[in-house]
Design an enzyme around this catalytic site. Structure first.
Site, mmCIF file in Angstrom:
data_model
loop_
_atom_site.group_PDB
_atom_site.id
_atom_site.type_symbol
_atom_site.label_atom_id
_atom_site.label_comp_id
_atom_site.label_asym_id
_atom_site.label_seq_id
_atom_site.Cartn_x
_atom_site.Cartn_y
_atom_site.Cartn_z
ATOM 1 N N ASP A 64 0.943 -1.186 -0.005
ATOM 2 C CA ASP A 64 -0.056 0.023 -0.020
ATOM 3 C C ASP A 64 0.948 1.359 -0.097
ATOM 4 O OD1 ASP A 64 0.975 -0.433 2.787
ATOM 5 O OD2 ASP A 64 -1.063 -0.314 3.557
ATOM 6 N N HIS A 65 2.094 1.316 0.384
ATOM 7 C CA HIS A 65 2.773 2.489 0.449
ATOM 8 C C HIS A 65 3.855 2.621 -0.757
ATOM 9 C CE1 HIS A 65 2.351 2.064 4.895
ATOM 10 N NE2 HIS A 65 2.912 2.992 5.146
ATOM 11 N N ASP A 119 4.024 -1.016 11.189
ATOM 12 C CA ASP A 119 3.736 0.290 10.918
ATOM 13 C C ASP A 119 2.985 1.150 12.110
ATOM 14 O OD1 ASP A 119 2.779 2.011 8.032
ATOM 15 O OD2 ASP A 119 1.410 2.511 10.069
ATOM 16 N N ARG A 379 -0.452 13.014 10.036
ATOM 17 C CA ARG A 379 0.695 13.574 10.270
ATOM 18 C C ARG A 379 0.984 14.952 9.476
ATOM 19 N NH1 ARG A 379 3.856 7.729 11.107
ATOM 20 N NH2 ARG A 379 3.216 7.873 13.343
ATOM 21 N N SER A 533 6.864 7.555 12.705
ATOM 22 C CA SER A 533 6.500 6.314 12.117
ATOM 23 C C SER A 533 7.452 5.289 12.862
ATOM 24 C CB SER A 533 7.011 6.292 10.883
ATOM 25 O OG SER A 533 8.383 6.065 10.658
ATOM 26 N N ARG A 535 9.362 3.051 11.094
ATOM 27 C CA ARG A 535 10.502 2.689 10.177
ATOM 28 C C ARG A 535 11.589 2.395 10.946
ATOM 29 N NH1 ARG A 535 9.868 8.398 7.561
ATOM 30 N NH2 ARG A 535 7.774 7.715 7.306
HETATM 31 C C1 MIC Z 1 3.970 6.664 8.164
HETATM 32 O O1 MIC Z 1 2.920 6.791 8.251
HETATM 33 O O2 MIC Z 1 4.924 7.245 8.475
HETATM 34 C C2 MIC Z 1 4.221 5.384 7.562
HETATM 35 C C3 MIC Z 1 5.222 5.449 6.158
HETATM 36 O O3 MIC Z 1 3.355 4.470 7.486
HETATM 37 C C4 MIC Z 1 5.272 4.524 8.457
HETATM 38 C C5 MIC Z 1 5.699 3.134 8.128
HETATM 39 C C6 MIC Z 1 7.108 3.735 7.401
HETATM 40 O O4 MIC Z 1 7.675 4.537 7.206
HETATM 41 O O5 MIC Z 1 7.162 2.748 6.496
HETATM 42 C C7 MIC Z 1 4.802 4.260 10.139
HETATM 43 O O6 MIC Z 1 3.739 5.075 10.282
HETATM 44 O O7 MIC Z 1 5.275 3.496 10.875
HETATM 45 FE FE1 SF4 Z 2 0.095 4.806 4.982
HETATM 46 FE FE2 SF4 Z 2 1.104 5.585 7.263
HETATM 47 FE FE3 SF4 Z 2 -0.086 7.200 5.897
HETATM 48 FE FE4 SF4 Z 2 -1.560 5.463 7.160
HETATM 49 S S1 SF4 Z 2 -0.244 7.099 8.082
HETATM 50 S S2 SF4 Z 2 -1.978 6.253 5.132
HETATM 51 S S3 SF4 Z 2 0.100 3.827 6.927
HETATM 52 S S4 SF4 Z 2 1.625 6.477 4.982
#
Ligand code: MIC
Ligand code: SF4
Length: 639
Positions: A64-65, A119, A379, A533, A535
């Site tokens: 999905d990313h 995540d 975010r 996140s 990550r």
């Molecule tokens: C995000 O919303 O920052 C992400 C991208 O979903 C991250 C995961 C990632 O960096 O792959 C998260 O929330 O953990």
């Molecule tokens: Fe995807 Fe993270 Fe955004 Fe949710 S917050 S839509 S998991 S990138």
């Protein structure tokens, strides 16, 4: 004394430790989820553990990313994820099927179970009454291999909801209000448990919007009871057999209590550049807006998008606005298409995006220079949209749609009569895009593209760690600062040497070269270091560049766990005033030979001759991990 929901679910899954806030416990994990941006690493780590089939009840791998395919990298990674899932007993949700948290809520989440996801928004499933926790990929890999998940027993904050949301006020406003009062670090070390008669007025997707953004409070998780509303949702998903009732005992005890009267809330927005910078839309005023984006795991449920369609119906998007909409799942998307609401959205001039994270993680739709962009996401960190000087406001789908029509930030109550949307009695259920694990795993070949590079490993901790202070940062540094995402960098998630070029690039483009030239060193920061996140690349890539310790005033939970997993010491100032005694380029020396015996270490600043004390709160298990140079080394040494 009765039990709250958190104690009940943890109690049923407890493997070691006592449920005393702050003490290390370990729990059994029933379900795991990964997404493609963290999943490649998680499955490489799982493979390194040498376990043939996952030992969880259900494990799901979502794509999905990384869905923008501007080169071979992402597509290769998807192929890797699909084949490795088939081989090791993991369900594979294909690209196009939707955002992990939305799909997991619809098709897999089970009240009373535990879910660990790579995540940070995994707590979305708390809307169904599960304990769902975000973690680094390595922790998720360990859980898939049947290992326990370790965490410090959180405090439980009870948010008592009274009243009922008034027309045009939505679940997003509940969590924005909580963020306003608790701040982005107010939830660290805590789980938020919702109760009160207001709970019964909220649907499961509304509850999920609230638990989703508990991540922004820094909370370990958030949970709602599993009640008649939960049963109705699961029944509509043809999963009523998964329902169990879970409520807190009448005499349950909590560490903190917060009251929110839903009837008093108003439409809100979080101003740049932090989700807790929230205020009433009326207070912020009708600022001109250039872009509106609706979607993300926070706000792209069926009801969210039906209300948006209702607002847009028969109207055109304001000439100064670019409106983009990404439905949260294929279920939602297809239902909108079949009932005609999608036609209303298309006719309004909205740009329809695929069901994926998309703009939320800077995968396309970056706004114009200096633009004000109004988004239903969770975010709004600086630069995350892909445009360094854009100003992102977070709000409900109602505020976003009203704004898309007027061109300025708009309170949806100005739209007039409320648009009632009833939750469907039956969702469109079709799991045809979820591939079950292979029946003949031996016959599956795992396909790896050239973008997948071997996992870098750390060295054992030396007796003394020495190096240069490479950065001195303020409070609330996010993992987006440490390891940026976006369309350019995300395809490199399975290639640590390549992605390490971008570490801290938004703060200091010379960081990579300076770290390399100095042979590594230290990063220093303020409070809540590493928020955001999950990550693990924000620990793994700095490790690759030789970062030995991060010295901060305090840490966010997931990032701290990731630092430990990759053998980087997370240290805090014994006296915060010592933050003022050094500067970038000073050289530090820390003797760590007593790490397991004492919680206090001395930092010698060999540049200016001063010393100061730092602390750690590592358990003896974590000390062993750090000494081994990370969890993988530690696991191998003990195997
Ligand atoms: C995000 O919303 O920052 C992400 C991208 O979903 C991250 C995961 C990632 O960096 O792959 C998260 O929330 O953990
Ligand atoms: Fe995807 Fe993270 Fe955004 Fe949710 S917050 S839509 S998991 S990138």
């Amino acid at each position: 004394m009765g039990y709250n929901i958190v104690q009940k679910i943890f109690g049923n899954h407890l493997l070691t430790g006592e449920m005393v806030p702050g003490q290390e416990i370990s729990i059994k994990i029933d379900q795991t989820l990964t997404q493609d941006a963290t999943g490649t690493m998680a499955y490489l780590q799982f493979e390194a553990m040498g376990v043939a089939r996952v030992k969880t009840k259900v494990s799901v791998s979502y794509v999905d990313h990384n869905t923008l395919q501007t080169g071979f990298e992402n597509a290769d990674d998807h192929r890797f994820l699909q084949t490795i899932a088939a081989k090791h007993g993991i369900h594979f949700s294909r690209p196009g099927n939707g955002i992990c948290h939305q799909v997991h809520l619809e098709r897999f989440g089970v009240p009373g179970m535990t879910l660990l996801g790579s995540d940070s928004h995994t707590p979305t499933a708390g809307g169904l009454g599960m304990i769902a926790i975000g973690a680094g990929g390595l922790d998720v890999a360990a859980a898939m291999a049947g290992g326990p998940f370790y965490l410090n027993m959180p405090k439980v904050v009870n948010v008592r909801l009274t009243g009922r949301l008034r027309p045009w006020v939505s679940a997003k406003d509940v969590i924005l209000e909580l963020l306003r009062t608790m701040t982005v670090k107010g939830g660290v070390g805590k789980i938020i448990e919702y109760s009160g008669e207001g709970v019964t007025t909220l649907s499961v997707p509304e509850r999920a919007t609230i638990t989703n953004m508990g991540a922004e409070l820094g909370a370990t998780s958030s949970v709602f009871p599993s009640d008649k509303v939960t049963l109705a949702f699961l029944t509509a998903q043809k999963r009523e057999k998964d329902w169990v009732e879970i409520t807190a005992d009448a005499d349950a005890v909590y560490d903190e209590v917060v009251e929110i009267n839903l009837s008093e809330l108003e439409p809100m927005a979080a101003r740049p550049h932090s989700p807790d910078n929230a205020a009433r839309v009326k207070e912020i005023g009708p600022i001109p807006v250039q872009q509106v984006v609706i979607g993300s795991c926070t706000n792209s449920s069926y009801t969210d998008l039906m209300r948006v369609a209702g607002i847009l119906k028969g109207k055109k998007v304001h000439p100064s606005i670019n409106l983009s909409i990404a439905p949260g799942s294929r279920q939602v998307f297809e239902m909108l298409a079949r009932n005609g609401a999608l036609a209303d959205i298309i006719s309004s001039g909205a740009r329809i995006l695929e069901t994926a994270c998309g703009p939320c993680i800077g995968m396309g739709q970056s706004p114009s220079s200096g633009a004000v962009t109004v988004r239903t996401f969770n975010r709004n960190f600086e630069g995350r949209s892909g445009t360094a000087d854009a100003r992102v406001y977070l709000c409900s789908p109602e505020v976003a749609a009203a704004t898309a029509l007027s061109g300025v930030l708009t309170d949806p109550r100005d739209l007039g009569e409320f648009i009632e949307i009833t939750a469907p009695e039956e969702f469109l259920v079709d799991d045809g895009m979820i591939i079950p694990p292979a029946e003949d795993p031996a016959g599956v070949e795992v396909l790896r593209g050239p973008n997948i590079k071997p996992l870098p490993v750390n060295k054992k901790l030396p007796k003394t760690v020495k190096g240069t202070v490479l950065l001195k940062l303020e409070d609330n540094i996010t993992t987006d600062h440490i390891m940026p995402a976006g369309a350019k960098v995300l395809p490199l998630r399975s290639n640590i040497p390549a992605i390490s070029l971008f570490v801290f690039s938004g703060i200091d483009v010379s960081f990579h070269d300076r770290a390399r030239a100095a042979g590594g060193g230290f990063v220093t920061g303020g409070h809540n270091y590493g928020q955001g996140s999950s990550r693990e690349h924000a620990a793994l890539a700095p490790m690759y560049l030789g970062i030995k310790a991060v010295i901060a005033k305090s840490f966010a939970r997931i990032h701290k766990a990731n630092l430990i997993n990759f053998g980087i010491l997370p240290l805090t100032f014994a006296d915060e005033k010592d933050y003022d005694t050094f500067k970038v380029d000073d050289t530090f020396e820390i003797s760590v030979s007593n790490l397991g015996k004492t919680n206090e270490l001395t930092v010698k600043n060999t540049t200016n001759g001063t010393t100061f004390k730092v602390q750690h709160d590592l358990t003896s298990r974590q000390v062993e991990i750090i000494k081994a140079g990370g969890l993988l080394n530690h696991t191998k040494a003990n195997a």
